[in-house]
Write a protein that holds these residues in place. Structure first.
Motif, PDB file in Angstrom:
ATOM      1  N   ASP A   1       9.288  -4.131  13.710  1.00 27.58           N
ATOM      2  CA  ASP A   1       9.424  -3.477  15.008  1.00 27.58           C
ATOM      3  C   ASP A   1      10.389  -2.298  14.898  1.00 27.58           C
ATOM      4  O   ASP A   1      10.144  -1.223  15.435  1.00 27.58           O
ATOM      5  N   ARG A   2      11.486  -2.501  14.166  1.00 31.83           N
ATOM      6  CA  ARG A   2      12.443  -1.411  13.982  1.00 31.83           C
ATOM      7  C   ARG A   2      11.820  -0.267  13.184  1.00 31.83           C
ATOM      8  O   ARG A   2      12.007   0.903  13.505  1.00 31.83           O
ATOM      9  N   ILE A   3      11.086  -0.620  12.118  1.00 27.15           N
ATOM     10  CA  ILE A   3      10.417   0.404  11.314  1.00 27.15           C
ATOM     11  C   ILE A   3       9.478   1.215  12.189  1.00 27.15           C
ATOM     12  O   ILE A   3       9.449   2.444  12.162  1.00 27.15           O
ATOM     13  N   SER A   4       8.692   0.517  12.977  1.00 31.96           N
ATOM     14  CA  SER A   4       7.658   1.167  13.767  1.00 31.96           C
ATOM     15  C   SER A   4       8.255   2.089  14.817  1.00 31.96           C
ATOM     16  O   SER A   4       7.723   3.162  15.088  1.00 31.96           O
ATOM     17  N   ARG A   5       9.357   1.684  15.421  1.00 29.60           N
ATOM     18  CA  ARG A   5       9.977   2.526  16.445  1.00 29.60           C
ATOM     19  C   ARG A   5      10.443   3.854  15.845  1.00 29.60           C
ATOM     20  O   ARG A   5      10.297   4.911  16.459  1.00 29.60           O
ATOM     21  N   VAL A   6      11.002   3.780  14.625  1.00 33.02           N
ATOM     22  CA  VAL A   6      11.473   5.010  13.997  1.00 33.02           C
ATOM     23  C   VAL A   6      10.292   5.897  13.625  1.00 33.02           C
ATOM     24  O   VAL A   6      10.267   7.091  13.892  1.00 33.02           O
ATOM     25  N   ALA A   7       9.263   5.291  12.995  1.00 33.10           N
ATOM     26  CA  ALA A   7       8.102   6.076  12.583  1.00 33.10           C
ATOM     27  C   ALA A   7       7.373   6.663  13.778  1.00 33.10           C
ATOM     28  O   ALA A   7       6.843   7.765  13.742  1.00 33.10           O
ATOM     29  N   CYS A   8       7.378   5.901  14.873  1.00 24.89           N
ATOM     30  CA  CYS A   8       6.683   6.320  16.092  1.00 24.89           C
ATOM     31  C   CYS A   8       7.490   7.361  16.869  1.00 24.89           C
ATOM     32  O   CYS A   8       6.940   8.186  17.583  1.00 24.89           O
TER      33      CYS A   8
ATOM     34  N   PRO B   1      19.117   1.704   4.103  1.00 28.41           N
ATOM     35  CA  PRO B   1      17.754   1.176   4.235  1.00 28.41           C
ATOM     36  C   PRO B   1      17.703  -0.332   4.408  1.00 28.41           C
ATOM     37  O   PRO B   1      16.779  -0.860   5.037  1.00 28.41           O
ATOM     38  N   VAL B   2      18.707  -1.035   3.883  1.00 24.36           N
ATOM     39  CA  VAL B   2      18.717  -2.495   3.989  1.00 24.36           C
ATOM     40  C   VAL B   2      18.864  -2.932   5.442  1.00 24.36           C
ATOM     41  O   VAL B   2      18.377  -3.992   5.840  1.00 24.36           O
ATOM     42  N   ARG B   3      19.527  -2.125   6.249  1.00 26.89           N
ATOM     43  CA  ARG B   3      19.692  -2.472   7.665  1.00 26.89           C
ATOM     44  C   ARG B   3      18.333  -2.603   8.346  1.00 26.89           C
ATOM     45  O   ARG B   3      18.136  -3.467   9.212  1.00 26.89           O
ATOM     46  N   THR B   4      17.378  -1.765   7.964  1.00 20.48           N
ATOM     47  CA  THR B   4      16.059  -1.787   8.591  1.00 20.48           C
ATOM     48  C   THR B   4      15.063  -2.646   7.839  1.00 20.48           C
ATOM     49  O   THR B   4      14.333  -3.434   8.432  1.00 20.48           O
ATOM     50  N   PHE B   5      15.063  -2.518   6.507  1.00 24.99           N
ATOM     51  CA  PHE B   5      13.972  -3.102   5.735  1.00 24.99           C
ATOM     52  C   PHE B   5      14.338  -4.372   4.988  1.00 24.99           C
ATOM     53  O   PHE B   5      13.445  -5.080   4.519  1.00 24.99           O
ATOM     54  N   GLY B   6      15.628  -4.666   4.843  1.00 25.38           N
ATOM     55  CA  GLY B   6      15.990  -5.804   4.013  1.00 25.38           C
ATOM     56  C   GLY B   6      15.698  -5.501   2.557  1.00 25.38           C
ATOM     57  O   GLY B   6      15.767  -4.358   2.108  1.00 25.38           O
ATOM     58  N   GLY B   7      15.348  -6.551   1.793  1.00 26.76           N
ATOM     59  CA  GLY B   7      15.112  -6.387   0.364  1.00 26.76           C
ATOM     60  C   GLY B   7      13.644  -6.478   0.015  1.00 26.76           C
ATOM     61  O   GLY B   7      12.826  -5.700   0.504  1.00 26.76           O
ATOM     62  N   TYR B   8      13.306  -7.431  -0.838  1.00 31.75           N
ATOM     63  CA  TYR B   8      11.931  -7.566  -1.313  1.00 31.75           C
ATOM     64  C   TYR B   8      10.988  -7.778  -0.132  1.00 31.75           C
ATOM     65  O   TYR B   8      11.242  -8.598   0.748  1.00 31.75           O
ATOM     66  N   GLN B   9       9.882  -7.031  -0.137  1.00 32.37           N
ATOM     67  CA  GLN B   9       8.927  -7.083   0.971  1.00 32.37           C
ATOM     68  C   GLN B   9       7.880  -8.161   0.712  1.00 32.37           C
ATOM     69  O   GLN B   9       6.938  -7.961  -0.045  1.00 32.37           O
ATOM     70  N   HIS B  10       8.084  -9.319   1.316  1.00 28.31           N
ATOM     71  CA  HIS B  10       7.168 -10.429   1.115  1.00 28.31           C
ATOM     72  C   HIS B  10       5.871 -10.239   1.894  1.00 28.31           C
ATOM     73  O   HIS B  10       5.784  -9.424   2.813  1.00 28.31           O
TER      74      HIS B  10
ATOM     75  N   SER C   1       0.830  -1.196   0.000  1.00 27.76           N
ATOM     76  CA  SER C   1       0.000   0.000   0.000  1.00 27.76           C
ATOM     77  C   SER C   1       0.865   1.247   0.000  1.00 27.76           C
ATOM     78  O   SER C   1       2.025   1.229   0.426  1.00 27.76           O
ATOM     79  N   VAL C   2       0.288   2.348  -0.476  1.00 28.06           N
ATOM     80  CA  VAL C   2       0.961   3.639  -0.416  1.00 28.06           C
ATOM     81  C   VAL C   2       1.227   4.025   1.035  1.00 28.06           C
ATOM     82  O   VAL C   2       2.279   4.574   1.368  1.00 28.06           O
ATOM     83  N   ALA C   3       0.272   3.717   1.910  1.00 29.89           N
ATOM     84  CA  ALA C   3       0.449   4.062   3.326  1.00 29.89           C
ATOM     85  C   ALA C   3       1.676   3.368   3.907  1.00 29.89           C
ATOM     86  O   ALA C   3       2.464   3.980   4.635  1.00 29.89           O
ATOM     87  N   ASP C   4       1.853   2.078   3.598  1.00 31.78           N
ATOM     88  CA  ASP C   4       3.039   1.359   4.074  1.00 31.78           C
ATOM     89  C   ASP C   4       4.310   1.957   3.463  1.00 31.78           C
ATOM     90  O   ASP C   4       5.333   2.104   4.141  1.00 31.78           O
TER      91      ASP C   4
ATOM     92  N   LEU D   1       9.221   5.372   4.027  1.00 29.73           N
ATOM     93  CA  LEU D   1       9.919   6.592   3.638  1.00 29.73           C
ATOM     94  C   LEU D   1      10.187   7.473   4.850  1.00 29.73           C
ATOM     95  O   LEU D   1      11.296   7.997   5.035  1.00 29.73           O
ATOM     96  N   LYS D   2       9.190   7.641   5.699  1.00 29.16           N
ATOM     97  CA  LYS D   2       9.360   8.473   6.895  1.00 29.16           C
ATOM     98  C   LYS D   2      10.453   7.917   7.801  1.00 29.16           C
ATOM     99  O   LYS D   2      11.297   8.674   8.329  1.00 29.16           O
ATOM    100  N   ALA D   3      10.449   6.604   7.979  1.00 25.57           N
ATOM    101  CA  ALA D   3      11.464   5.989   8.832  1.00 25.57           C
ATOM    102  C   ALA D   3      12.858   6.193   8.262  1.00 25.57           C
ATOM    103  O   ALA D   3      13.823   6.448   8.999  1.00 25.57           O
ATOM    104  N   GLN D   4      12.999   6.104   6.938  1.00 24.44           N
ATOM    105  CA  GLN D   4      14.316   6.259   6.339  1.00 24.44           C
ATOM    106  C   GLN D   4      14.786   7.700   6.351  1.00 24.44           C
ATOM    107  O   GLN D   4      15.963   7.984   6.573  1.00 24.44           O
TER     108      GLN D   4
END
Length: 648
Positions: free
Chosen positions: A602-609, A584-593, A117-120, A125-128
């Motif tokens: 959890d790491r993404i959420s902490r940054v966004a939060c 970005p790979v440190r947080t998100f890795g590669g292809y988003q399955h 989704s665009v929201a995800d 993007l915000k976290a990065q």
């Protein structure tokens, strides 16, 4: 070529010749290095289509048979791996990709490949943005489509600018447009006085100021020329980045690629990183590379220089030269932007392409050429037939890339000249745009893969990653099998879809022809390179809709384990460092399955939060909650609804 590379190539050649005789004597020299047993093997060897076990010696398959027969070959030093009843395929081979360029940039790119989704995507993007230091950019460089998002749209410039008022953001969508925030416009120096380049548009507001939208009309030069203005990784980080990108490809089952060059990818200087890794025996993907002309109006000079520097096949089984293309002359570039009308190619095309093609054939260089539209391909074939009449192509391998709208007549002309067609899953990303312009009926044979196969043409499957489409081969296999786009649109009737084994064959045996390695890779067969993948689900029986989310649980290249996870995780090679630390790979890795990794979320959420305190409701187990079935596209709304103290 270094002495070590020459010696390794000779050893592999000698080993393959010896083992192919099937005179397998059980002595110390011929005892298998590795045995894998208790599997369901799709060998793609028509003489031996199924098996349960393989033996590997000196990097090639030395036996393919039943568990009982293979285990008789085991020696004291043989490593043995239980496949646990899993489906095993030959390693996948991407016949058209851009690994060398992609590897140089992988660790500094935020990938939206597979994001739902665009929201995800905006949360990522915000976290990065929060961790990217000046003067670095946050860049999302292709690999996704607006149609994959639940909202069926791209992020808006307003959304991007709100997230990143000061950090440059560059987002490339296919080769049709790029979105730049105001900080990125300042970084590249685009203002009201910047003229539109030929074939491109800088969108402007009523006052004449750039809005941040760059449009290919239809030439993509404006897009990648703008991207080239951004900071690069250091040479040391480019080495690490390339290794991580190969590791990501291994995770998805890729063991070989053919690199089709690219704009701003000069030879030999931009090949130093990959050449260094090859010399150090640190490649985990086999690479055959083509050379892509770099200088408009001086294409023949480029190829005259290169034919003196390197010869086709020069290298070894892991890294070798493969000829010319995909760009042979700039006048032949028909970019596949289906949101724009088909481009009319220059009247200079025939003379320029004739001179380059004649030079390549005289020097026995294989070549490939980008051809999206049948009208372009007709003109290319006129030139190739003219050259062939003067200097016969013979057994020289040459390729049309893409061929989305190729006609039956031109398929027959390619067959008569001994060529092949490399297809990619670009329609999985752009099918909706194609249908909107040309209609659903036209899309039914775009490209006509079945007709190509029925004509007995060499056909290889690839991705054209990383900018036009994702590097994930399973999206391509899903597209071939289901006939659907990522947005769920059914493009093809049953007559132009492939069964599961046919699709895999294009990604393995079929692709081998395109690097002149047919018979050496692409099957689980005695004497071929020992490249295989083990799947977590059975491709041959799993639900069709889940195919695009597959990956490899175990990947073996040349008899060495290069990737392992799930129940095979203890076999995994040591992890690689990540540099720079803001990657970005440190947080998100590669292809988003589909099944997100809870720890990463959890790491993404902490940054966004942006929170530090514990939450009395959840204890800040963001990832676990985010990966649940509770709607969680907007992290702030999600946690607020559940009473998280962070947003009280």
């Amino acid at each position: 070529m270094t002495l070590s590379l020459i010696n390794r190539r000779r050893a592999l050649t000698a080993s393959a010749a010896l083992l192919a005789t099937s005179a397998f004597a059980k002595d110390d020299a011929m005892t298998p290095d590795l045995i894998l047993y208790n599997g369901k093997l799709t060998t793609l060897d028509r003489a031996n289509p199924t098996a349960t076990a393989v033996a590997i010696t000196n990097g090639v398959f030395s036996a393919v048979s039943s568990d009982s027969e293979i285990m008789k070959l085991k020696g004291a030093k043989t490593q043995v791996i239980d496949l646990k009843g899993k489906r095993v395929l030959p390693g996948l081979n991407d016949s058209h990709t851009h690994l060398i360029r992609g590897g140089l940039n992988y660790l500094m790119e935020l990938r939206w490949d597979g994001v739902k989704s665009v929201a995800d995507a905006l949360d990522m993007l915000k976290a990065q943005v929060a961790v990217t230091p000046a003067p670095q950019w946050v860049r999302v460089v292709g690999g996704f489509s607006e149609y994959q998002f639940a909202e069926k749209r791209l992020p808006t410039l307003e959304e991007i600018n709100a997230i990143a008022p000061n950090t440059p953001v560059f987002i490339l969508h296919l080769y049709d447009r790029a979105l730049l925030n105001q900080a990125a416009l300042r970084a590249v120096g685009y203002d009201k006085n910047t003229p539109n380049p030929p074939g491109g548009e800088i969108q402007r507001d009523s006052a004449g100021n750039p809005t941040g939208l760059l449009i290919a009309r239809p030439n993509a030069l404006i897009l990648y020329a703008t991207l080239a203005k951004g900071p690069k990784l250091s040479p040391a980080d480019q080495v690490i980045s390339t290794r991580h990108y190969m590791k990501e490809l291994n995770r998805l089952g890729i063991t070989s690629v053919i690199d089709a060059g690219g704009g701003f990818q000069n030879y030999p200087e931009d090949y130093d990183t990959i050449g260094t890794l090859a010399a150090k025996d640190q490649l985990t993907v086999r690479i055959a590379y083509n050379l892509f002309t770099q200088n408009k109006g001086k294409e023949l000079e480029d190829f005259r220089t290169w034919t003196k520097l390197v010869k086709p096949g020069q290298g070894d089984a892991m890294y070798r030269h493969n000829g010319a293309g995909e760009m042979l002359v700039f006048s032949a570039a028909d970019f596949e932007d289906f949101k724009e009308p088909r481009p009319d190619l220059s009247a200079a095309l025939e003379d320029e392409l004739y001179a380059v093609t004649k030079h390549l054939v005289e020097n026995r260089w294989p070549f490939r050429i980008h051809g999206t539209y049948d009208e372009s391909i007709s003109r290319f074939l006129d030139v190739f037939e003219r050259v062939n009449a003067e200097i016969p192509f013979g057994d020289l391998h040459w390729i049309i890339d893409h061929a989305e709208t190729i006609s039956p007549r031109n398929i027959d002309r390619i067959k008569a000249l001994g060529g092949g067609i490399a297809v990619q899953h670009r329609m999985a990303y752009q099918g909706e745009a194609f249908v909107a312009r040309y209609g659903a009926r036209a899309a039914e044979q775009t490209p006509p893969v079945k007709r190509m196969i029925d004509a007995d043409l060499p056909v290889g499957m690839g991705t054209d990653a990383t900018r036009v489409a994702s590097y994930n081969p399973w999206v391509g296999l899903y597209w071939l099998i289901s006939g659907k786009t990522l947005g769920g649109l059914s493009l093809y009737t049953a007559q132009n879809r492939l069964d599961r084994e046919e699709a895999v064959r294009l990604y393995t045996e079929g692709s081998a022809w395109f690097s002149t390695e047919n018979g050496r890779k692409g099957a689980l067969k005695i004497g071929q390179y020992a490249d295989l993948i083990v799947l977590p689900q059975d491709l041959m029986s799993m639900p069709e809709s889940d195919i695009k989310d597959l990956y490899s649980s175990l990947t073996v290249v040349g008899g060495k384990v290069v990737h392992a996870q799930d129940e095979f995780k203890p076999l995994a090679p040591p992890p690689l460092p990540i540099s720079p630390d803001w990657s970005p790979v440190r947080t998100f890795g590669g292809y988003q399955h589909k099944k997100a990794d809870v720890a990463s979320l959890d790491r993404i959420s902490r940054v966004a939060c942006a929170c530090d305190s514990d939450c009395t409701v959840h204890g800040h187990a963001h990832g676990q909650a985010y990966a649940s079935n509770v709607p969680a596209h907007n992290l702030r709304d999600f946690w607020g609804v559940l009473g998280c103290a962070c947003f009280a």
